[in-house]
Design a protein around this motif. Structure first.
Motif, PDB file in Angstrom:
ATOM      1  N   PHE A 174       0.831  -1.203   0.000  1.00  0.00           N
ATOM      2  CA  PHE A 174       0.000   0.000   0.000  1.00  0.00           C
ATOM      3  C   PHE A 174       0.869   1.258   0.000  1.00  0.00           C
ATOM      4  CE2 PHE A 174      -3.947  -1.769   2.481  1.00  0.00           C
ATOM      5  CZ  PHE A 174      -4.209  -2.631   1.445  1.00  0.00           C
ATOM      6  N   SER A 234      -7.074  -2.810   5.836  1.00  0.00           N
ATOM      7  CA  SER A 234      -6.388  -3.457   4.712  1.00  0.00           C
ATOM      8  C   SER A 234      -7.348  -4.338   3.925  1.00  0.00           C
ATOM      9  CB  SER A 234      -5.235  -4.314   5.224  1.00  0.00           C
ATOM     10  OG  SER A 234      -4.249  -3.524   5.849  1.00  0.00           O
ATOM     11  N   PHE A 293      -5.640   4.346   1.695  1.00  0.00           N
ATOM     12  CA  PHE A 293      -4.624   3.570   0.991  1.00  0.00           C
ATOM     13  C   PHE A 293      -4.937   3.347  -0.482  1.00  0.00           C
ATOM     14  CE2 PHE A 293      -4.695   1.712   5.388  1.00  0.00           C
ATOM     15  CZ  PHE A 293      -3.571   2.380   5.834  1.00  0.00           C
ATOM     16  N   SER A 334       1.022  -2.281   5.065  1.00  0.00           N
ATOM     17  CA  SER A 334       0.154  -1.129   5.282  1.00  0.00           C
ATOM     18  C   SER A 334       0.898   0.004   5.972  1.00  0.00           C
ATOM     19  CB  SER A 334      -1.054  -1.552   6.126  1.00  0.00           C
ATOM     20  OG  SER A 334      -2.011  -0.526   6.185  1.00  0.00           O
ATOM     21  N   ARG A 391     -10.775   0.901   3.175  1.00  0.00           N
ATOM     22  CA  ARG A 391      -9.405   1.019   2.683  1.00  0.00           C
ATOM     23  C   ARG A 391      -9.132   2.252   1.816  1.00  0.00           C
ATOM     24  NH1 ARG A 391      -7.620   0.992  -2.513  1.00  0.00           N
ATOM     25  NH2 ARG A 391      -8.940  -0.802  -2.979  1.00  0.00           N
TER      26      ARG A 391
END
Length: 254
Positions: free
Chosen positions: A63, A109, A159, A101, A155
């Motif tokens: 990520f 995640s 990310f 992450s 997420r």
């Protein structure tokens, strides 16, 4: 973008079987003896209690922070960034989805849907140094999942999935595609792939020896000469093991 493939030589089944017999503490000792000082994913804990552990090969996901022009709020799942789905649909038996992450728990995640699909694909585990969503639901699966935290935040809020099957850092530990991850109720350790065949047998033997030593300490014996074991204690262990093997053979014969 398709998931890149990592070309690695296959490991024998007995490597996985022997690694599964060892605790992560035992494996950490074996790796320390070979110069690997800190292979443990510190701070990651099991989600739920329906499993004891796992062994599997790393399938990595990296990520980076999301950015508004790349990950718009109005349509975060139709921007062409489908790598997270590619990962889940390509992970296979005896593989572990490992997410870098950046130890950031501001968003998840993955959640129950993706973890369940990975499980159905035959994955060995799902591991992130960030957070997971739907912790209660994931905990009911009986599937090895580990994270640093649980959050409801989706997420894309934090990310962007940048890469699959590339070297990553997870909880401060380098993880290369194909490395072997071993998890138990105490956490997760990363075994460099090249060292896995070398340490698997010794780790299984150390685990059996230490189980024997533990019975002696629990019986009230002093640590001196027992842990670490002296030559005399090792000889006593060898005799105990031989006697136990003979008894087992006799039972099978009868």
């Amino acid at each position: 973008m398709k998931a890149p493939s990592a070309v690695v030589e296959p490991l024998d089944d007995d490597v996985f079987e022997n690694l599964a017999r060892a605790s992560i503490a035992t494996l950490a000792t074996q790796l320390y003896r070979r110069g690997i000082r800190q292979p443990v994913l510190v701070g990651l804990t099991p989600v739920g209690d329906g499993f004891d552990g796992f062994v599997g090969e790393a399938f990595t996901m990296r990520f980076i922070p999301s950015r508004e022009d790349v990950d718009p709020l109005d349509d975060p799942y139709r921007t062409g960034n489908t790598l997270q789905w590619e990962a889940v649909e390509n992970v296979g038996p005896r593989q572990v989805l490992v997410v870098d992450s950046r130890s950031d728990v501001s968003a998840a995640s993955a959640g129950d849907m993706l973890v369940t699909r990975a499980m159905k694909r035959g994955a060995a585990a799902f591991v992130t140094d960030g957070a997971l969503r739907d912790g209660h639901e994931i905990g009911q699966l009986g599937f090895p999942a580990y994270s640093r935290a649980i959050t409801a935040t989706t997420r894309p809020a934090s990310f962007h999935v940048a890469d699959l099957q590339v070297p990553i850092g997870c909880a401060g530990v380098a993880v290369y595609p194909g490395d072997v991850l071993v998890g138990d109720r105490n956490g997760i350790i990363v075994v460099p792939r090249a060292l896995a065949p070398e340490i698997a047998g010794p780790a299984a033997e150390q685990e059996e020896l230490e189980a024997y030593l533990h019975t002696r300490v629990r019986a009230g014996e002093s640590l001196w000469g027992v842990y670490p074991p002296s030559a005399e204690t090792v000889a006593e262990y060898d005799a105990w093991k031989a006697a136990r093997g003979a008894a087992d053979r006799e039972e099978v014969a009868s």
